[in-house]
Design a protein around this motif. Sequence first.
Motif, PDB file in Angstrom:
ATOM      1  N   ALA A  11      -9.003 -54.769  36.327  1.00  0.00           N
ATOM      2  CA  ALA A  11      -9.161 -55.398  35.014  1.00  0.00           C
ATOM      3  C   ALA A  11      -8.738 -56.863  35.077  1.00  0.00           C
ATOM      4  N   GLY A  12      -7.754 -57.139  35.922  1.00  0.00           N
ATOM      5  CA  GLY A  12      -7.263 -58.510  36.060  1.00  0.00           C
ATOM      6  C   GLY A  12      -8.351 -59.458  36.509  1.00  0.00           C
ATOM      7  N   HIS A  13      -9.223 -59.005  37.407  1.00  0.00           N
ATOM      8  CA  HIS A  13     -10.319 -59.861  37.862  1.00  0.00           C
ATOM      9  C   HIS A  13     -11.221 -60.246  36.704  1.00  0.00           C
ATOM     10  N   LEU A  14     -11.527 -59.260  35.856  1.00  0.00           N
ATOM     11  CA  LEU A  14     -12.414 -59.523  34.722  1.00  0.00           C
ATOM     12  C   LEU A  14     -11.798 -60.560  33.790  1.00  0.00           C
ATOM     13  N   PRO A  37     -19.372 -55.995  44.096  1.00  0.00           N
ATOM     14  CA  PRO A  37     -18.270 -55.898  45.054  1.00  0.00           C
ATOM     15  C   PRO A  37     -18.039 -57.199  45.831  1.00  0.00           C
ATOM     16  N   SER A  38     -19.126 -57.829  46.316  1.00  0.00           N
ATOM     17  CA  SER A  38     -18.932 -59.053  47.093  1.00  0.00           C
ATOM     18  C   SER A  38     -18.454 -60.178  46.183  1.00  0.00           C
ATOM     19  N   ALA A  39     -18.945 -60.197  44.940  1.00  0.00           N
ATOM     20  CA  ALA A  39     -18.480 -61.224  44.010  1.00  0.00           C
ATOM     21  C   ALA A  39     -16.992 -61.049  43.744  1.00  0.00           C
ATOM     22  N   ALA A  40     -16.575 -59.793  43.620  1.00  0.00           N
ATOM     23  CA  ALA A  40     -15.156 -59.540  43.387  1.00  0.00           C
ATOM     24  C   ALA A  40     -14.329 -60.013  44.579  1.00  0.00           C
ATOM     25  N   ALA A  41     -14.873 -59.817  45.791  1.00  0.00           N
ATOM     26  CA  ALA A  41     -14.153 -60.253  46.979  1.00  0.00           C
ATOM     27  C   ALA A  41     -14.021 -61.772  46.978  1.00  0.00           C
ATOM     28  N   ALA A  42     -15.102 -62.479  46.586  1.00  0.00           N
ATOM     29  CA  ALA A  42     -15.037 -63.936  46.545  1.00  0.00           C
ATOM     30  C   ALA A  42     -13.998 -64.382  45.517  1.00  0.00           C
ATOM     31  N   ASP A  45     -10.284 -64.681  46.485  1.00  0.00           N
ATOM     32  CA  ASP A  45      -9.816 -65.761  47.333  1.00  0.00           C
ATOM     33  C   ASP A  45      -9.023 -66.775  46.514  1.00  0.00           C
ATOM     34  N   GLY A  46      -7.807 -67.031  46.948  1.00  0.00           N
ATOM     35  CA  GLY A  46      -6.990 -67.994  46.219  1.00  0.00           C
ATOM     36  C   GLY A  46      -7.422 -69.434  46.392  1.00  0.00           C
ATOM     37  N   GLN A  47      -8.270 -69.686  47.369  1.00  0.00           N
ATOM     38  CA  GLN A  47      -8.567 -71.076  47.728  1.00  0.00           C
ATOM     39  C   GLN A  47      -9.150 -71.878  46.560  1.00  0.00           C
ATOM     40  N   VAL A 309      -0.373 -77.152  37.227  1.00  0.00           N
ATOM     41  CA  VAL A 309      -0.502 -77.045  38.681  1.00  0.00           C
ATOM     42  C   VAL A 309       0.186 -75.766  39.163  1.00  0.00           C
ATOM     43  N   MET A 310       1.370 -75.510  38.632  1.00  0.00           N
ATOM     44  CA  MET A 310       2.090 -74.283  39.003  1.00  0.00           C
ATOM     45  C   MET A 310       1.252 -73.050  38.663  1.00  0.00           C
ATOM     46  N   ASP A 311       0.671 -73.056  37.486  1.00  0.00           N
ATOM     47  CA  ASP A 311      -0.141 -71.919  37.035  1.00  0.00           C
ATOM     48  C   ASP A 311      -1.313 -71.678  37.991  1.00  0.00           C
ATOM     49  N   LEU A 312      -2.021 -72.743  38.356  1.00  0.00           N
ATOM     50  CA  LEU A 312      -3.166 -72.591  39.263  1.00  0.00           C
ATOM     51  C   LEU A 312      -2.725 -72.071  40.628  1.00  0.00           C
ATOM     52  N   MET A 313      -1.639 -72.626  41.140  1.00  0.00           N
ATOM     53  CA  MET A 313      -1.164 -72.189  42.459  1.00  0.00           C
ATOM     54  C   MET A 313      -0.752 -70.713  42.436  1.00  0.00           C
ATOM     55  N   LEU A 314      -0.110 -70.299  41.347  1.00  0.00           N
ATOM     56  CA  LEU A 314       0.318 -68.894  41.258  1.00  0.00           C
ATOM     57  C   LEU A 314      -0.879 -67.969  41.106  1.00  0.00           C
ATOM     58  N   ARG A 315      -1.919 -68.436  40.385  1.00  0.00           N
ATOM     59  CA  ARG A 315      -3.136 -67.621  40.279  1.00  0.00           C
ATOM     60  C   ARG A 315      -3.796 -67.473  41.645  1.00  0.00           C
ATOM     61  N   GLY A 316      -3.726 -68.546  42.436  1.00  0.00           N
ATOM     62  CA  GLY A 316      -4.232 -68.455  43.801  1.00  0.00           C
ATOM     63  C   GLY A 316      -3.426 -67.464  44.635  1.00  0.00           C
ATOM     64  N   ARG A 317      -2.120 -67.522  44.498  1.00  0.00           N
ATOM     65  CA  ARG A 317      -1.274 -66.597  45.248  1.00  0.00           C
ATOM     66  C   ARG A 317      -1.527 -65.155  44.824  1.00  0.00           C
ATOM     67  N   LEU A 318      -1.754 -64.969  43.521  1.00  0.00           N
ATOM     68  CA  LEU A 318      -2.060 -63.630  43.019  1.00  0.00           C
ATOM     69  C   LEU A 318      -3.392 -63.142  43.594  1.00  0.00           C
ATOM     70  N   ALA A 319      -4.399 -64.023  43.563  1.00  0.00           N
ATOM     71  CA  ALA A 319      -5.715 -63.640  44.099  1.00  0.00           C
ATOM     72  C   ALA A 319      -5.599 -63.265  45.569  1.00  0.00           C
ATOM     73  N   ASP A 320      -4.834 -64.018  46.327  1.00  0.00           N
ATOM     74  CA  ASP A 320      -4.621 -63.708  47.742  1.00  0.00           C
ATOM     75  C   ASP A 320      -3.920 -62.358  47.903  1.00  0.00           C
ATOM     76  N   ALA A 321      -2.889 -62.143  47.079  1.00  0.00           N
ATOM     77  CA  ALA A 321      -2.131 -60.891  47.183  1.00  0.00           C
ATOM     78  C   ALA A 321      -3.006 -59.697  46.829  1.00  0.00           C
ATOM     79  N   GLU A 322      -3.861 -59.880  45.819  1.00  0.00           N
ATOM     80  CA  GLU A 322      -4.773 -58.793  45.442  1.00  0.00           C
ATOM     81  C   GLU A 322      -5.787 -58.532  46.536  1.00  0.00           C
ATOM     82  N   ALA A 323      -6.294 -59.604  47.139  1.00  0.00           N
ATOM     83  CA  ALA A 323      -7.274 -59.443  48.214  1.00  0.00           C
ATOM     84  C   ALA A 323      -6.656 -58.728  49.415  1.00  0.00           C
ATOM     85  N   ALA A 324      -5.374 -58.985  49.649  1.00  0.00           N
ATOM     86  CA  ALA A 324      -4.664 -58.348  50.769  1.00  0.00           C
ATOM     87  C   ALA A 324      -4.399 -56.877  50.473  1.00  0.00           C
ATOM     88  N   GLY A 325      -4.550 -56.502  49.194  1.00  0.00           N
ATOM     89  CA  GLY A 325      -4.428 -55.104  48.783  1.00  0.00           C
ATOM     90  C   GLY A 325      -3.012 -54.603  48.868  1.00  0.00           C
TER      91      GLY A 325
END
Length: 325
Positions: A11-14, A37-42, A45-47, A309-325
């Motif tokens: 739900a977080g992705h949505l 699925p592939s869109a969700a994978a993209a 990415d926190g990048q 800036v902090m918010d964006l960086m943390l969202r990136g870290r979250l996206a990375d953590a979610e991708a890492a499962g």
Amino acid sequence: MTTPLRPRHAAGHLSRRGFGRLAAIGIAAAGAAGLAPSAAAAASDGQAYYDRARLLAGDDPVLKALVFSLSPDVEFPQVPAPAPLKLFDDLVLLSVGFVHAMALLTDDGIVLFDALEAPEDADAVIVPGLRAVGADPEQIRYVVVTHGHGDHFGCAQLLADRYGARVMMSPADWDLVERTRPEHAPARDLEIADGQDLTLGGTTVRLHHTPGHTPGTVSPIFPVRWGGERHTAMMWGGTNPPGTVAELRTYIGSIAPFRAEMRAAGVDVELSNHPNDYGLQRAEQLRTRPEDGNPFVLGRQRADRYMRVMDLMLRGRLADAEAAG
Ligand SMILES: [Zn+2]
Ligand SMILES: [Zn+2]
């Protein structure tokens, strides 16, 4: 531990599809179920978030330092301890280099934010540092511990025993300290409620709960003086991102409410208890070239941009953590 989080994770992705470049990906996924699925994978990415944070930071050394500090796999350089310094007429930097305490001087005593990493830091840094700027360590009335990690309460108990200072921490981080039982932990004393005012002399510090770095991290907002000017400072209580998806979500959830508090209070000064914000360089700039103005006064817009800036960086870290499962 990750399994029960998965439904909320999806739900977080949505809910995050409104952000910049990711919006287009989200719309594409909604329009073509087979690609979801592939869109969700993209989108994991926190990048994309890191890129946006970098763009927002531009050439601003304070914001660039924050981007660096919140990037994955960052290694912080060793930094020497700076000499004590008045960052403002009524705020003293007392630092061992990698971690700082700050003393707010009021008409009726001192509020000390954090207490470094060891009891020895009292006589090595805090006491001589206060004396060096003409302040009296016996006037320390409160030690506000921003969070329950050992590098923030090192000499709190010693200052309590010696000067009768009261030690303050959020209930969640008093619990954290009791659970982890670190050496030199202070005995449980005053609990900080969210939004609580601590008034000493004519100065009021407002203490906000901003959980994420720890369950009970506290970030103060308080007035400071510089020459004839009055400013309003904030200190984000714990910057380094936590490890789990749930903790990262908690951290992100603390940013928007704190930004609102910053705006309401007119915060134009940013401070940190670690050198993750170009703080030591700014301190040396202030020490050697005070005529250039106080580099800790960012102005309201830049202070707010710091949080974006902090918010964006943390969202990136979250996206990375979610991708890492
Ligand atoms: Zn910490
Ligand atoms: Zn720390």
